[in-house]
Design a protein around this motif. Structure first.
Motif, PDB file in Angstrom:
ATOM      1  N   ARG A  43       0.860  -1.224  -0.116  1.00 24.89           N
ATOM      2  CA  ARG A  43      -0.056   0.092  -0.011  1.00 24.89           C
ATOM      3  C   ARG A  43       0.894   1.234   0.038  1.00 24.89           C
ATOM      4  O   ARG A  43       1.580   1.496   1.025  1.00 24.89           O
ATOM      5  N   LEU A  44       0.816   1.925  -0.965  1.00 25.07           N
ATOM      6  CA  LEU A  44       1.710   3.116  -1.121  1.00 25.07           C
ATOM      7  C   LEU A  44       0.778   4.543  -0.945  1.00 25.07           C
ATOM      8  O   LEU A  44      -0.565   4.295  -1.129  1.00 25.07           O
ATOM      9  N   SER A  45       1.259   5.486  -0.115  1.00 23.72           N
ATOM     10  CA  SER A  45       0.621   6.471   0.193  1.00 23.72           C
ATOM     11  C   SER A  45       1.197   7.663  -0.588  1.00 23.72           C
ATOM     12  O   SER A  45       2.582   7.743  -0.624  1.00 23.72           O
ATOM     13  N   CYS A  46       0.519   8.924  -0.744  1.00 19.90           N
ATOM     14  CA  CYS A  46       1.110   9.993  -1.392  1.00 19.90           C
ATOM     15  C   CYS A  46       0.271  10.963  -0.448  1.00 19.90           C
ATOM     16  O   CYS A  46      -0.764  11.253  -0.551  1.00 19.90           O
ATOM     17  N   ALA A  47       1.324  11.930   0.271  1.00 21.83           N
ATOM     18  CA  ALA A  47       0.891  12.899   1.033  1.00 21.83           C
ATOM     19  C   ALA A  47       0.864  14.330   0.404  1.00 21.83           C
ATOM     20  O   ALA A  47       2.123  14.653  -0.314  1.00 21.83           O
ATOM     21  N   ILE A  75      -6.407   9.465 -10.576  1.00 23.14           N
ATOM     22  CA  ILE A  75      -7.856   9.636 -10.126  1.00 23.14           C
ATOM     23  C   ILE A  75      -8.092  11.384 -10.063  1.00 23.14           C
ATOM     24  O   ILE A  75      -7.258  12.146 -10.082  1.00 23.14           O
ATOM     25  N   SER A  76      -9.283  11.412 -10.328  1.00 21.29           N
ATOM     26  CA  SER A  76      -9.873  12.623 -10.622  1.00 21.29           C
ATOM     27  C   SER A  76      -9.960  13.690  -9.245  1.00 21.29           C
ATOM     28  O   SER A  76      -9.672  13.245  -8.047  1.00 21.29           O
ATOM     29  N   ARG A  77     -10.252  14.904  -9.309  1.00 22.15           N
ATOM     30  CA  ARG A  77     -10.223  15.846  -8.399  1.00 22.15           C
ATOM     31  C   ARG A  77     -11.018  15.453  -7.051  1.00 22.15           C
ATOM     32  O   ARG A  77     -10.528  15.455  -5.784  1.00 22.15           O
ATOM     33  N   ALA A 137      -3.473   1.817 -16.158  1.00 23.70           N
ATOM     34  CA  ALA A 137      -2.751   1.216 -17.267  1.00 23.70           C
ATOM     35  C   ALA A 137      -3.234  -0.088 -17.270  1.00 23.70           C
ATOM     36  O   ALA A 137      -3.688  -0.882 -16.303  1.00 23.70           O
ATOM     37  N   ASP A 138      -3.264  -0.747 -18.733  1.00 24.89           N
ATOM     38  CA  ASP A 138      -3.575  -2.166 -18.819  1.00 24.89           C
ATOM     39  C   ASP A 138      -2.910  -3.103 -18.048  1.00 24.89           C
ATOM     40  O   ASP A 138      -3.366  -4.094 -17.595  1.00 24.89           O
ATOM     41  N   SER A 139      -1.672  -2.859 -17.613  1.00 26.59           N
ATOM     42  CA  SER A 139      -0.777  -3.722 -17.168  1.00 26.59           C
ATOM     43  C   SER A 139      -1.117  -3.843 -15.639  1.00 26.59           C
ATOM     44  O   SER A 139      -0.683  -4.717 -15.065  1.00 26.59           O
ATOM     45  N   VAL A 140      -1.613  -2.995 -15.129  1.00 26.37           N
ATOM     46  CA  VAL A 140      -2.063  -3.176 -13.440  1.00 26.37           C
ATOM     47  C   VAL A 140      -3.481  -3.379 -13.307  1.00 26.37           C
ATOM     48  O   VAL A 140      -4.031  -3.307 -12.266  1.00 26.37           O
ATOM     49  N   LYS A 141      -4.217  -3.021 -14.272  1.00 23.73           N
ATOM     50  CA  LYS A 141      -5.756  -2.979 -14.124  1.00 23.73           C
ATOM     51  C   LYS A 141      -6.376  -4.439 -13.562  1.00 23.73           C
ATOM     52  O   LYS A 141      -5.793  -5.355 -13.837  1.00 23.73           O
ATOM     53  N   GLY A 142      -7.270  -4.364 -12.489  1.00 24.51           N
ATOM     54  CA  GLY A 142      -7.594  -5.388 -11.870  1.00 24.51           C
ATOM     55  C   GLY A 142      -6.567  -5.885 -10.611  1.00 24.51           C
ATOM     56  O   GLY A 142      -7.249  -6.676  -9.790  1.00 24.51           O
ATOM     57  N   ARG A 143      -5.684  -5.256 -10.533  1.00 20.59           N
ATOM     58  CA  ARG A 143      -4.827  -5.599  -9.460  1.00 20.59           C
ATOM     59  C   ARG A 143      -4.444  -4.372  -8.571  1.00 20.59           C
ATOM     60  O   ARG A 143      -4.223  -4.564  -7.358  1.00 20.59           O
ATOM     61  N   PHE A 144      -4.467  -3.328  -9.070  1.00 23.65           N
ATOM     62  CA  PHE A 144      -4.379  -1.860  -8.372  1.00 23.65           C
ATOM     63  C   PHE A 144      -5.443  -1.051  -8.169  1.00 23.65           C
ATOM     64  O   PHE A 144      -6.289  -1.099  -9.066  1.00 23.65           O
ATOM     65  N   THR A 145      -5.573  -0.229  -7.041  1.00 24.35           N
ATOM     66  CA  THR A 145      -6.679   0.361  -6.924  1.00 24.35           C
ATOM     67  C   THR A 145      -6.146   1.648  -6.383  1.00 24.35           C
ATOM     68  O   THR A 145      -5.379   1.749  -5.410  1.00 24.35           O
ATOM     69  N   ILE A 146      -6.727   3.019  -6.857  1.00 27.92           N
ATOM     70  CA  ILE A 146      -6.047   4.202  -6.576  1.00 27.92           C
ATOM     71  C   ILE A 146      -7.491   4.893  -5.813  1.00 27.92           C
ATOM     72  O   ILE A 146      -8.562   4.823  -6.218  1.00 27.92           O
ATOM     73  N   SER A 147      -7.186   5.443  -4.692  1.00 26.00           N
ATOM     74  CA  SER A 147      -8.244   6.187  -4.083  1.00 26.00           C
ATOM     75  C   SER A 147      -7.688   7.441  -3.497  1.00 26.00           C
ATOM     76  O   SER A 147      -6.506   7.661  -3.307  1.00 26.00           O
ATOM     77  N   ASN A 168      -7.847  14.394   4.197  1.00 28.31           N
ATOM     78  CA  ASN A 168      -6.604  14.375   4.693  1.00 28.31           C
ATOM     79  C   ASN A 168      -5.609  14.429   3.810  1.00 28.31           C
ATOM     80  O   ASN A 168      -4.302  14.195   4.178  1.00 28.31           O
ATOM     81  N   ARG A 169      -6.016  14.946   2.338  1.00 25.82           N
ATOM     82  CA  ARG A 169      -4.830  15.265   1.498  1.00 25.82           C
ATOM     83  C   ARG A 169      -3.912  14.207   1.193  1.00 25.82           C
ATOM     84  O   ARG A 169      -2.803  14.360   1.220  1.00 25.82           O
ATOM     85  N   THR A 170      -4.667  13.094   0.966  1.00 28.85           N
ATOM     86  CA  THR A 170      -3.709  11.646   0.842  1.00 28.85           C
ATOM     87  C   THR A 170      -4.275  10.825  -0.434  1.00 28.85           C
ATOM     88  O   THR A 170      -5.471  10.909  -0.655  1.00 28.85           O
ATOM     89  N   VAL A 171      -3.510  10.438  -1.273  1.00 29.12           N
ATOM     90  CA  VAL A 171      -3.968   9.320  -2.297  1.00 29.12           C
ATOM     91  C   VAL A 171      -3.083   8.103  -1.976  1.00 29.12           C
ATOM     92  O   VAL A 171      -1.879   8.016  -1.711  1.00 29.12           O
ATOM     93  N   ILE A 172      -4.156   7.064  -2.275  1.00 28.48           N
ATOM     94  CA  ILE A 172      -3.403   5.711  -2.018  1.00 28.48           C
ATOM     95  C   ILE A 172      -3.282   4.921  -3.155  1.00 28.48           C
ATOM     96  O   ILE A 172      -4.174   4.987  -4.139  1.00 28.48           O
TER      97      ILE A 172
END
Length: 123
Positions: A19-23, A51-53, A61-71, A76-80
């Motif tokens: 799980r990667l986080s972006c602050a 991910i949209s605003r 990307a097709d290479s990660v579709k179905g395996r990765f999820t962005i939220s 909290n000004r964070t993207v996962i």
């Protein structure tokens, strides 16, 4: 100035998860689309996910579709980036990047970048 910091990278076995986080700081977060990109040694930087605003739309990307999820959590000004079923070819430095307005896949349209976090998937 907008500042982004990625955390959560590390070493994981094939099939595992990270799980990667972006602050985000330095701007009005809810007006920025946020992308994840990655770059493996000797390879060009490639798009991973966007991910949209408001967080209501995302793309992969097709290479990660179905395996990765962005939220995102605007409060909290964070993207996962939740990464499951990891493969050796996912090994790369992962970067988050932000731009005002709509998300695009062109890395040149993003001027605010984090320093990156290393993801290594063992085979």
């Amino acid at each position: 100035q907008v500042r982004l910091v990625e955390t959560g990278g590390g070493l994981v076995q094939t099939g595992g998860s990270l799980r990667l986080s972006c602050a985000f700081s330095g701007g009005f977060f809810a007006t920025y689309a946020v992308n994840w990109f990655r770059q493996a040694p000797g390879k060009e930087r490639e798009f991973v996910a966007a991910i949209s605003r408001g967080g209501g739309a995302s793309s992969y990307a097709d290479s990660v579709k179905g395996r990765f999820t962005i939220s995102r959590d605007n409060a909290n000004r964070t993207v996962i980036l939740q990464m499951n079923s990891l493969k050796a070819e996912d090994t790369a430095v992962y970067y988050c990047a932000a731009r005002l307005g709509d998300a695009v896949r062109d890395s040149f349209s993003y001027r605010s970048w984090g320093p990156g976090t290393q993801v290594t998937v063992s085979s």
